[in-house]
Design a protein around this motif. Structure first.
Motif, PDB file in Angstrom:
ATOM      1  N   LEU A   1       1.053   3.657  -3.000  1.00 42.53           N
ATOM      2  CA  LEU A   1       1.392   4.751  -2.098  1.00 42.53           C
ATOM      3  C   LEU A   1       1.210   6.138  -2.713  1.00 42.53           C
ATOM      4  O   LEU A   1       1.412   7.140  -2.026  1.00 42.53           O
ATOM      5  N   ILE A   2       0.835   6.215  -3.996  1.00 40.45           N
ATOM      6  CA  ILE A   2       0.638   7.535  -4.593  1.00 40.45           C
ATOM      7  C   ILE A   2      -0.800   7.753  -5.046  1.00 40.45           C
ATOM      8  O   ILE A   2      -1.143   8.845  -5.493  1.00 40.45           O
ATOM      9  N   THR A   3      -1.645   6.736  -4.946  1.00 46.07           N
ATOM     10  CA  THR A   3      -3.057   6.886  -5.294  1.00 46.07           C
ATOM     11  C   THR A   3      -3.913   6.184  -4.252  1.00 46.07           C
ATOM     12  O   THR A   3      -3.473   5.218  -3.619  1.00 46.07           O
ATOM     13  N   THR A   4      -5.131   6.664  -4.079  1.00 45.68           N
ATOM     14  CA  THR A   4      -6.091   5.975  -3.205  1.00 45.68           C
ATOM     15  C   THR A   4      -6.970   5.031  -4.014  1.00 45.68           C
ATOM     16  O   THR A   4      -7.537   4.088  -3.461  1.00 45.68           O
ATOM     17  N   GLU A   5      -7.073   5.275  -5.321  1.00 45.75           N
ATOM     18  CA  GLU A   5      -7.947   4.466  -6.153  1.00 45.75           C
ATOM     19  C   GLU A   5      -7.502   3.011  -6.200  1.00 45.75           C
ATOM     20  O   GLU A   5      -8.316   2.099  -6.225  1.00 45.75           O
ATOM     21  N   SER A   6      -6.198   2.785  -6.225  1.00 48.63           N
ATOM     22  CA  SER A   6      -5.704   1.416  -6.259  1.00 48.63           C
ATOM     23  C   SER A   6      -6.060   0.670  -4.976  1.00 48.63           C
ATOM     24  O   SER A   6      -6.295  -0.535  -4.989  1.00 48.63           O
TER      25      SER A   6
ATOM     26  N   THR B   1      -1.836  -1.232   3.330  1.00 45.96           N
ATOM     27  CA  THR B   1      -2.994  -0.660   2.640  1.00 45.96           C
ATOM     28  C   THR B   1      -3.882  -1.713   1.992  1.00 45.96           C
ATOM     29  O   THR B   1      -4.994  -1.393   1.554  1.00 45.96           O
ATOM     30  N   ILE B   2      -3.413  -2.963   1.909  1.00 49.04           N
ATOM     31  CA  ILE B   2      -4.184  -4.009   1.225  1.00 49.04           C
ATOM     32  C   ILE B   2      -4.486  -5.173   2.165  1.00 49.04           C
ATOM     33  O   ILE B   2      -4.625  -6.312   1.738  1.00 49.04           O
TER      34      ILE B   2
ATOM     35  N   THR C   1      -9.769  -3.753  -2.688  1.00 49.00           N
ATOM     36  CA  THR C   1     -10.792  -4.349  -1.828  1.00 49.00           C
ATOM     37  C   THR C   1     -11.707  -5.305  -2.584  1.00 49.00           C
ATOM     38  O   THR C   1     -12.426  -6.086  -1.966  1.00 49.00           O
ATOM     39  N   HIS C   2     -11.680  -5.249  -3.910  1.00 48.35           N
ATOM     40  CA  HIS C   2     -12.538  -6.121  -4.720  1.00 48.35           C
ATOM     41  C   HIS C   2     -11.746  -7.238  -5.396  1.00 48.35           C
ATOM     42  O   HIS C   2     -12.312  -8.019  -6.167  1.00 48.35           O
TER      43      HIS C   2
ATOM     44  N   THR D   1       0.456  -4.766  -8.552  1.00 49.54           N
ATOM     45  CA  THR D   1       0.708  -3.381  -8.183  1.00 49.54           C
ATOM     46  C   THR D   1       2.099  -3.269  -7.577  1.00 49.54           C
ATOM     47  O   THR D   1       2.870  -4.226  -7.568  1.00 49.54           O
ATOM     48  N   SER D   2       2.402  -2.080  -7.073  1.00 48.10           N
ATOM     49  CA  SER D   2       3.694  -1.832  -6.432  1.00 48.10           C
ATOM     50  C   SER D   2       3.497  -0.722  -5.421  1.00 48.10           C
ATOM     51  O   SER D   2       2.430  -0.089  -5.375  1.00 48.10           O
ATOM     52  N   ALA D   3       4.506  -0.489  -4.611  1.00 48.86           N
ATOM     53  CA  ALA D   3       4.416   0.615  -3.663  1.00 48.86           C
ATOM     54  C   ALA D   3       4.538   1.945  -4.389  1.00 48.86           C
ATOM     55  O   ALA D   3       3.764   2.877  -4.153  1.00 48.86           O
TER      56      ALA D   3
END
Length: 305
Positions: free
Chosen positions: A228-233, A263-264, A238-239, A109-111
């Motif tokens: 930083l633009i989605t909550t789904e990621s 966030t992670i 978390t999994h 992923t990325s920010a």
């Protein structure tokens, strides 16, 4: 029994002699009863064999685009990704300092968008495909803005979203086998108006658990939406057992990197990969990586980014 028949025959004869007209009764031969034919046996239906679809990657064209070609001689970018993948494979196979739950699930992923995460996901998967003891599945999990298929020159088709919506769908029916022996691809799937919400659903969690446990030798690389633009990621994170955070070394602010890392925090392993870092490293390499306690930035670089 025979006497009764004889008496009946005499009586009929007497009636005829007396002039009484008697209808002729034809004698019908007794037909033997034929046994009913046994019902035809119903053939047993075998379960349909579901096989993955086959696609051919244009490896020469991908090499020109900067993608690792598993069949080509040693290259600079291939050497760089050997360094990147080694700790990830070690953790995935339970050979690290400690056993990591879902260690074979790796999220890239990325920010923010445009930092090279999809390019990194593809190259990481290609590099892992050269391993002798592992296979790799590349999943396009950026369902809102999928790009893996486009970058690989492949048509879109059913995939991840279809499996989340229909738990009876066999993964083999949507997986793509490639001409890279140990690489399979799972597209993002049929577009859906609530695609990003599906990524955070219980059905997705169940699917991830199944994917993690199904093949012990398989490493699964997810190209995920930016943090930083989605909550789904973040829910997806978390999994995951491991996360590779791609940072554009000449563009992303240090504050954005720190916010993305925050966030992670729940993920046990987080690695930072600097993309387009040739101007920051004397060796001229376009990539570098490190753990989340080092970002490769100075305050002056942050202001200039």
């Amino acid at each position: 029994m025979s006497s009764l028949i004889e008496q009946a025959a005499k009586r009929l004869e007497q009636l005829r002699q007396a002039g009484v007209d008697m209808p002729a009764t034809p004698v019908r031969p007794v037909q033997p009863v034929q046994p009913s034919p046994a019902p035809a046996a119903t053939p047993e239906l075998s379960a349909p064999v579901v096989t993955s679809r086959r696609v051919d990657l244009d490896l020469d064209a991908l090499t020109v685009a900067g993608i690792i070609n598993p069949n080509s001689p040693r290259s600079e970018i291939a050497d760089q990704y050997r360094v990147v993948k080694r700790p990830l494979i070690k953790n995935a196979m339970g050979k690290g300092a400690s056993i990591i739950a879902n260690g074979n699930l790796i999220m890239v992923t990325s920010a923010l968008p445009g930092e090279g995460k999809s390019f990194t996901s593809i190259n990481l998967a290609m590099s892992i495909a050269t391993e002798l003891d592992n296979t790799v599945m590349l999943v396009d999990a950026d369902v809102a803005r999928p790009s893996v298929m486009r970058m690989l020159g492949l048509p879109d088709g059913p995939g991840l979203l279809d499996m989340v919506l229909d738990d009876t769908l066999d993964m083999s029916s949507v997986l793509l086998k490639t001409n890279v022996d140990k690489l399979t691809i799972l597209p993002s799937g049929t577009p859906h108006p609530r695609a990003t919400e599906l990524l955070a659903s219980d059905a997705m969690v169940k699917l991830l658990e199944d994917m993690a446990a199904r093949y012990p030798d398989r490493i699964i690389v997810f190209d995920s939406p930016p943090l930083l633009i989605t909550t789904e990621s973040r829910v997806l994170a978390t999994h995951m057992g491991q996360i590779v955070l791609v940072v554009n070394a000449g563009k992303t602010l240090q504050s954005e990197v720190k916010q993305a890392v925050a966030t992670i925090e729940s993920c046990p392993v987080k690695l930072l990969l600097l993309n387009r870092a040739s101007s920051l490293f004397k060796g001229g390499y376009g990539y570098n990586y490190g753990y989340t306690n080092g970002y490769g930035y100075s305050r002056e670089e942050e202001k200039a980014a």
